[in-house]
Design a protein around this motif. Structure first.
Motif, PDB file in Angstrom:
ATOM      1  N   TYR A 135     -24.822 -18.701  -0.808  1.00 50.67           N
ATOM      2  CA  TYR A 135     -25.468 -18.255  -2.037  1.00 50.67           C
ATOM      3  C   TYR A 135     -25.845 -16.780  -1.922  1.00 50.67           C
ATOM      4  O   TYR A 135     -26.080 -16.260  -0.825  1.00 50.67           O
ATOM      5  N   ASN A 136     -25.874 -16.124  -3.063  1.00 48.70           N
ATOM      6  CA  ASN A 136     -26.256 -14.723  -3.136  1.00 48.70           C
ATOM      7  C   ASN A 136     -27.784 -14.658  -3.256  1.00 48.70           C
ATOM      8  O   ASN A 136     -28.344 -15.013  -4.285  1.00 48.70           O
ATOM      9  N   ARG A 137     -28.423 -14.252  -2.175  1.00 50.32           N
ATOM     10  CA  ARG A 137     -29.899 -14.296  -2.160  1.00 50.32           C
ATOM     11  C   ARG A 137     -30.498 -13.360  -3.199  1.00 50.32           C
ATOM     12  O   ARG A 137     -31.567 -13.637  -3.751  1.00 50.32           O
ATOM     13  N   GLU A 138     -29.842 -12.237  -3.506  1.00 44.43           N
ATOM     14  CA  GLU A 138     -30.377 -11.302  -4.488  1.00 44.43           C
ATOM     15  C   GLU A 138     -30.377 -11.909  -5.883  1.00 44.43           C
ATOM     16  O   GLU A 138     -31.339 -11.744  -6.646  1.00 44.43           O
ATOM     17  N   ILE A 139     -29.305 -12.633  -6.232  1.00 42.47           N
ATOM     18  CA  ILE A 139     -29.230 -13.257  -7.553  1.00 42.47           C
ATOM     19  C   ILE A 139     -30.290 -14.346  -7.692  1.00 42.47           C
ATOM     20  O   ILE A 139     -31.013 -14.413  -8.698  1.00 42.47           O
ATOM     21  N   LEU A 140     -30.393 -15.203  -6.665  1.00 41.07           N
ATOM     22  CA  LEU A 140     -31.355 -16.296  -6.771  1.00 41.07           C
ATOM     23  C   LEU A 140     -32.798 -15.783  -6.757  1.00 41.07           C
ATOM     24  O   LEU A 140     -33.651 -16.300  -7.474  1.00 41.07           O
ATOM     25  N   GLU A 141     -33.064 -14.763  -5.953  1.00 41.84           N
ATOM     26  CA  GLU A 141     -34.411 -14.186  -5.933  1.00 41.84           C
ATOM     27  C   GLU A 141     -34.756 -13.582  -7.288  1.00 41.84           C
ATOM     28  O   GLU A 141     -35.878 -13.743  -7.792  1.00 41.84           O
ATOM     29  N   LYS A 142     -33.808 -12.891  -7.889  1.00 38.95           N
ATOM     30  CA  LYS A 142     -34.041 -12.265  -9.187  1.00 38.95           C
ATOM     31  C   LYS A 142     -34.335 -13.307 -10.261  1.00 38.95           C
ATOM     32  O   LYS A 142     -35.159 -13.085 -11.169  1.00 38.95           O
ATOM     33  N   LYS A 143     -33.685 -14.475 -10.161  1.00 35.59           N
ATOM     34  CA  LYS A 143     -33.897 -15.543 -11.136  1.00 35.59           C
ATOM     35  C   LYS A 143     -35.091 -16.430 -10.775  1.00 35.59           C
ATOM     36  O   LYS A 143     -35.461 -17.319 -11.547  1.00 35.59           O
ATOM     37  N   ALA A 153     -20.335 -13.223  -3.569  1.00 36.83           N
ATOM     38  CA  ALA A 153     -20.495 -11.961  -2.843  1.00 36.83           C
ATOM     39  C   ALA A 153     -20.426 -10.774  -3.804  1.00 36.83           C
ATOM     40  O   ALA A 153     -21.157  -9.786  -3.639  1.00 36.83           O
ATOM     41  N   ARG A 154     -19.567 -10.881  -4.822  1.00 36.97           N
ATOM     42  CA  ARG A 154     -19.429  -9.791  -5.795  1.00 36.97           C
ATOM     43  C   ARG A 154     -20.532  -9.815  -6.847  1.00 36.97           C
ATOM     44  O   ARG A 154     -20.573  -8.944  -7.723  1.00 36.97           O
ATOM     45  N   GLY A 155     -21.410 -10.803  -6.809  1.00 35.26           N
ATOM     46  CA  GLY A 155     -22.481 -10.894  -7.782  1.00 35.26           C
ATOM     47  C   GLY A 155     -22.080 -11.529  -9.088  1.00 35.26           C
ATOM     48  O   GLY A 155     -22.806 -11.440 -10.084  1.00 35.26           O
ATOM     49  N   GLU A 156     -20.926 -12.228  -9.104  1.00 39.58           N
ATOM     50  CA  GLU A 156     -20.442 -12.847 -10.338  1.00 39.58           C
ATOM     51  C   GLU A 156     -20.986 -14.258 -10.542  1.00 39.58           C
ATOM     52  O   GLU A 156     -20.933 -14.795 -11.648  1.00 39.58           O
ATOM     53  N   GLN A 213     -18.214 -23.371   5.458  1.00 39.65           N
ATOM     54  CA  GLN A 213     -19.235 -22.420   5.875  1.00 39.65           C
ATOM     55  C   GLN A 213     -18.645 -21.144   6.470  1.00 39.65           C
ATOM     56  O   GLN A 213     -19.199 -20.053   6.283  1.00 39.65           O
ATOM     57  N   HIS A 214     -17.520 -21.248   7.161  1.00 35.50           N
ATOM     58  CA  HIS A 214     -16.944 -20.043   7.765  1.00 35.50           C
ATOM     59  C   HIS A 214     -16.495 -19.039   6.704  1.00 35.50           C
ATOM     60  O   HIS A 214     -16.467 -17.837   6.961  1.00 35.50           O
ATOM     61  N   ASP A 215     -16.131 -19.534   5.511  1.00 33.45           N
ATOM     62  CA  ASP A 215     -15.766 -18.603   4.437  1.00 33.45           C
ATOM     63  C   ASP A 215     -16.993 -17.847   3.932  1.00 33.45           C
ATOM     64  O   ASP A 215     -16.901 -16.670   3.550  1.00 33.45           O
ATOM     65  N   ALA A 216     -18.141 -18.507   3.941  1.00 34.68           N
ATOM     66  CA  ALA A 216     -19.384 -17.820   3.574  1.00 34.68           C
ATOM     67  C   ALA A 216     -19.786 -16.835   4.667  1.00 34.68           C
ATOM     68  O   ALA A 216     -20.258 -15.725   4.377  1.00 34.68           O
ATOM     69  N   VAL A 217     -19.584 -17.228   5.915  1.00 34.32           N
ATOM     70  CA  VAL A 217     -19.883 -16.320   7.036  1.00 34.32           C
ATOM     71  C   VAL A 217     -19.056 -15.044   6.916  1.00 34.32           C
ATOM     72  O   VAL A 217     -19.564 -13.943   7.158  1.00 34.32           O
ATOM     73  N   SER A 218     -17.803 -15.169   6.535  1.00 32.42           N
ATOM     74  CA  SER A 218     -16.942 -13.990   6.394  1.00 32.42           C
ATOM     75  C   SER A 218     -17.533 -12.972   5.431  1.00 32.42           C
ATOM     76  O   SER A 218     -17.501 -11.759   5.680  1.00 32.42           O
ATOM     77  N   GLN A 219     -18.087 -13.466   4.327  1.00 28.76           N
ATOM     78  CA  GLN A 219     -18.686 -12.563   3.347  1.00 28.76           C
ATOM     79  C   GLN A 219     -19.987 -11.954   3.870  1.00 28.76           C
ATOM     80  O   GLN A 219     -20.269 -10.764   3.637  1.00 28.76           O
ATOM     81  N   VAL A 260     -20.706 -11.397   7.076  1.00 24.94           N
ATOM     82  CA  VAL A 260     -20.328 -10.426   8.108  1.00 24.94           C
ATOM     83  C   VAL A 260     -19.821  -9.134   7.475  1.00 24.94           C
ATOM     84  O   VAL A 260     -20.037  -8.035   7.998  1.00 24.94           O
ATOM     85  N   ALA A 261     -19.191  -9.255   6.310  1.00 24.06           N
ATOM     86  CA  ALA A 261     -18.682  -8.071   5.603  1.00 24.06           C
ATOM     87  C   ALA A 261     -19.790  -7.265   4.941  1.00 24.06           C
ATOM     88  O   ALA A 261     -19.530  -6.197   4.371  1.00 24.06           O
ATOM     89  N   GLY A 262     -21.030  -7.767   4.997  1.00 27.24           N
ATOM     90  CA  GLY A 262     -22.157  -6.995   4.491  1.00 27.24           C
ATOM     91  C   GLY A 262     -22.697  -7.424   3.149  1.00 27.24           C
ATOM     92  O   GLY A 262     -23.617  -6.787   2.615  1.00 27.24           O
ATOM     93  N   PHE A 263     -22.151  -8.509   2.590  1.00 32.35           N
ATOM     94  CA  PHE A 263     -22.632  -8.978   1.298  1.00 32.35           C
ATOM     95  C   PHE A 263     -23.894  -9.833   1.489  1.00 32.35           C
ATOM     96  O   PHE A 263     -24.097 -10.420   2.557  1.00 32.35           O
ATOM     97  N   PRO A 264     -24.749  -9.929   0.457  1.00 27.79           N
ATOM     98  CA  PRO A 264     -26.030 -10.662   0.590  1.00 27.79           C
ATOM     99  C   PRO A 264     -25.847 -12.177   0.474  1.00 27.79           C
ATOM    100  O   PRO A 264     -26.427 -12.832  -0.399  1.00 27.79           O
ATOM    101  N   ILE A 265     -25.030 -12.716   1.354  1.00 25.14           N
ATOM    102  CA  ILE A 265     -24.703 -14.146   1.320  1.00 25.14           C
ATOM    103  C   ILE A 265     -25.429 -14.877   2.439  1.00 25.14           C
ATOM    104  O   ILE A 265     -25.383 -14.459   3.600  1.00 25.14           O
TER     105      ILE A 265
END
Length: 340
Positions: free
Chosen positions: A132-140, A213-216, A224-230, A232-237
């Motif tokens: 999950y995108n922590r920034e989106i959920l925190e904002k909501k 990851a893109r905020g969409e 879970q490893h697909d979420a880890v990839s995002q 590790v790439a620096g997204f707020p996941i």
């Protein structure tokens, strides 16, 4: 002589005059970056073999192989969840092959080979969950979901993405996991309720967390490893293993019955099961658990010992009739529902 590469490579392989390259027609059902890494590394060490690779999701790959069964155009299918590979084995679409590498593999990878009659083999493993995108959920002001039940929170309306289980092995694993956790009728009732929060059913299994990851979208149900990839790439996941328990995949590989380039398929098959090759996977952002017992699991990979894994029944949910029945019910009861 110049020979055009097919599908994703899109480049020309230059051969000496009069030379003829051996070919390998490969379907890859992992992320395209992983697929390209494998092809490039294989061709470096096996310059006599020209790999024609196409990237397809697990469901798409199975459909293509089945459609071409009378005149196979594919030699080898690498990656993607094990259930469709097992269905391909049941339906006689893949060929028996006992690699000399088998005794070097983890027990679960060897078990996948045994249950299929050696028509497929495990190449990696990973647990189901979400990012999950922590920034989106925190904002909501939405509490981060930690359990499957939390995904029914009305505050998540329009914030969940998951793939279509007809095209995606990830989504089929989700469907089969919920059935095993809850019972079939209860699982479909859950999916109908979760549908109210779903904004899109994607084709690719990893696409939902990439959208997060893109905020969409706020959350993607993925391995879970697909979420880890995002992350590790620096997204707020943030990565979640559901509290009630979850299923897992055994990413698999199968030689296609009637392969036109059988010898080349076996060479790639044995090569990709080596520890040296599997240790390259993190270079492509792949954080699954490797199947070779001597390979080193990426430090970023989810620790499966901390995840409550169900006793996923690969034989039952990879069986042709069971899989067809669940997908048909999903189409009738979930896929036919309008998205709001």
């Amino acid at each position: 002589m110049t020979k055009l590469k097919l599908a994703l490579l899109g480049c020309a392989a230059i051969l000496p005059a009069g030379a003829m390259a051996d070919e390998l027609n490969l379907i890859c059902s992992a992320d395209v970056v992983i697929c390209e890494l494998l092809v490039n590394e294989f061709e470096k060490s096996h310059s006599e073999i020209d790999v024609n690779m196409v990237r397809l999701s697990s469901g798409e790959a199975f459909a293509k192989i089945r459609a071409e069964s009378r005149n196979p155009q594919t030699d080898l299918w690498w990656g993607g969840t094990g259930d469709p590979h097992l269905q391909a084995a049941t339906d006689g679409l893949s060929a028996e092959y006992k690699s000399p590498m088998l005794d070097q593999l983890q027990d679960w990878a060897q078990g996948q080979a045994e249950v299929s009659g050696y028509h497929t083999v495990g190449v990696y493993s990973g647990a189901l969950g979400w990012g999950y995108n922590r920034e989106i959920l925190e904002k909501k002001g939405v509490s981060a979901p930690q359990c499957w039940a939390d995904l029914l929170d009305p505050a998540l309306k329009g914030e969940i993405q998951i793939a279509d289980p007809n095209s995606s092995g990830t989504a089929y694993t989700t469907l089969a996991t919920l059935v095993q956790l809850m019972g079939e009728d209860e699982a479909f009732d859950f999916l109908k309720k979760m549908h109210l929060n779903v904004s899109q059913y994607t084709k690719s299994g990893s696409a939902p967390v990439k959208s997060a990851a893109r905020g969409e979208t706020g959350l993607g149900i993925v391995f879970q490893h697909d979420a880890v990839s995002q992350a590790v790439a620096g997204f707020p996941i943030e990565v979640v293993a559901p509290c009630e328990g979850t299923g897992y995949e055994i990413g698999s590989m199968s030689v296609i019955d009637g392969a036109q380039n059988l010898d080349q398929a076996k060479i790639f098959y044995d090569w990709v099961l080596t520890a040296e090759v599997q240790n390259l996977m993190p270079n492509a952002g792949s954080y699954q658990i490797p199947s070779n017992a001597s390979a080193i699991a990426p430090k970023e990979a989810p620790d499966l010992s901390t995840v409550k894994l169900i006793d996923y029944d690969f034989a039952q949910y990879g069986a042709s009739e069971r899989r067809k029945a669940l997908l048909s019910r999903w189409d009738d009861e979930i896929g036919s529902l309008p998205l709001e």
